[in-house]
Design an enzyme around this catalytic site. Structure first.
Site, PDB file in Angstrom:
ATOM      1  N   ARG A  73       1.179  -3.942 -55.956  1.00  0.00           N
ATOM      2  CA  ARG A  73       0.302  -2.963 -56.604  1.00  0.00           C
ATOM      3  C   ARG A  73      -0.662  -3.690 -57.531  1.00  0.00           C
ATOM      4  O   ARG A  73      -0.234  -4.317 -58.507  1.00  0.00           O
ATOM      5  CB  ARG A  73       1.108  -1.926 -57.407  1.00  0.00           C
ATOM      6  N   ASP A  87      -5.405 -12.330 -50.194  1.00  0.00           N
ATOM      7  CA  ASP A  87      -5.499 -13.743 -49.835  1.00  0.00           C
ATOM      8  C   ASP A  87      -4.207 -14.479 -50.185  1.00  0.00           C
ATOM      9  O   ASP A  87      -3.851 -15.474 -49.536  1.00  0.00           O
ATOM     10  CB  ASP A  87      -6.682 -14.399 -50.545  1.00  0.00           C
TER      11      ASP A  87
END
Length: 254
Positions: A73, A87
């Site tokens: 989150r 990423d």
């Protein structure tokens, strides 16, 4: 090396109950220990914790060998933060405080590569296994799971519109902020709040999207699951730690 399958996303699509735990302690060792406990999913939280993308990456690396699916989150519906977390390897993202379909569409854009979205391309990130996954950018969208968090009284009226946004896989009801917005801060068990939670879960399930919830009250959780919740967080790491420690103190000093 192939693109990892998002087993959590597949389970939600199949409406299989997924039992999870909130992970808020910024520690790879703690996250790994929790991964051995049998949860279906663990949510690494950056909204109410000191976690940053570097710390999240270490936690995702610690969780990777275990069956528990790792969700993350971010602190906000922010494309830059979301891009960095993805990423780092996150395939499932829970975006907080989504109020409207427009904000849900912004969250979809943040997690998707063009032409579906605006996620920036990095060929040598952990998400790509440092370039080892063939055609990652062209294939990644298929395994991304986007969950959006509805947590205000105003947002409850937008549930169907939010759930209808293409790319949204599930809608999570945030009980603490919802209770506060309804005038009952700190009282998630208030009858008005409870009724709103159960109604929201039923409405989400009726749209065909997955409904999610977090609480530490077993009775409330059972009602929410009966109403149609399919990704259910049954506690938080700090709560489990503190309650366990207090039980020891009560046993040995009581």
């Amino acid at each position: 090396m192939d693109l990892p399958k998002n087993t959590f996303k597949a389970a939600l699509k199949a409406r299989q109950q997924q039992i999870g735990l909130w992970v808020s302690i910024p520690s790879a060792a703690t996250a790994e220990a929790l991964a051995t406990c049998g949860f279906d999913w663990l949510l690494v939280d950056c909204e109410h914790t000191p976690n940053d993308p570097a710390n999240v990456q270490a936690m995702l690396q610690a969780l990777a060998p275990y069956p528990a699916h790792a969700a993350v989150r971010p602190g906000w519906n922010d494309a830059v933060e979301i891009k960095r977390l993805m990423d780092a390897g996150a395939q499932t993202v829970l975006v907080p405080y989504v109020q409207t379909a427009e904000e849900a569409r912004a969250a979809v854009a943040a997690v998707m590569y063009p032409p579906r979205g605006v996620r920036g391309v990095s060929g040598m990130s952990r998400a790509t296994r440092f370039g080892a996954i063939p055609n990652y950018t062209a294939r990644a969208n298929d395994e991304i799971c986007l969950l959006v968090q509805v947590e205000t009284k105003a947002a409850l009226g937008q549930i169907e519109a939010i759930a209808a946004v293409e790319g949204v896989d599930g809608v999570f009801i945030g009980p603490a902020d919802l209770a506060a917005s309804m005038g009952h801060p700190g009282n998630m068990g208030h009858p008005e709040v409870k009724a709103a939670i159960l109604d929201a879960v039923r409405r989400i399930a009726a749209t065909g999207k997955a409904a999610g919830f977090l609480a530490s009250d077993p009775a409330l959780l059972r009602e929410v699951v009966a109403a149609g919740c399919t990704f259910t967080a049954v506690g938080m790491d700090i709560g489990v730690l503190v309650s366990g420690a207090k039980a020891l103190v009560a046993e040995w000093k009581g």
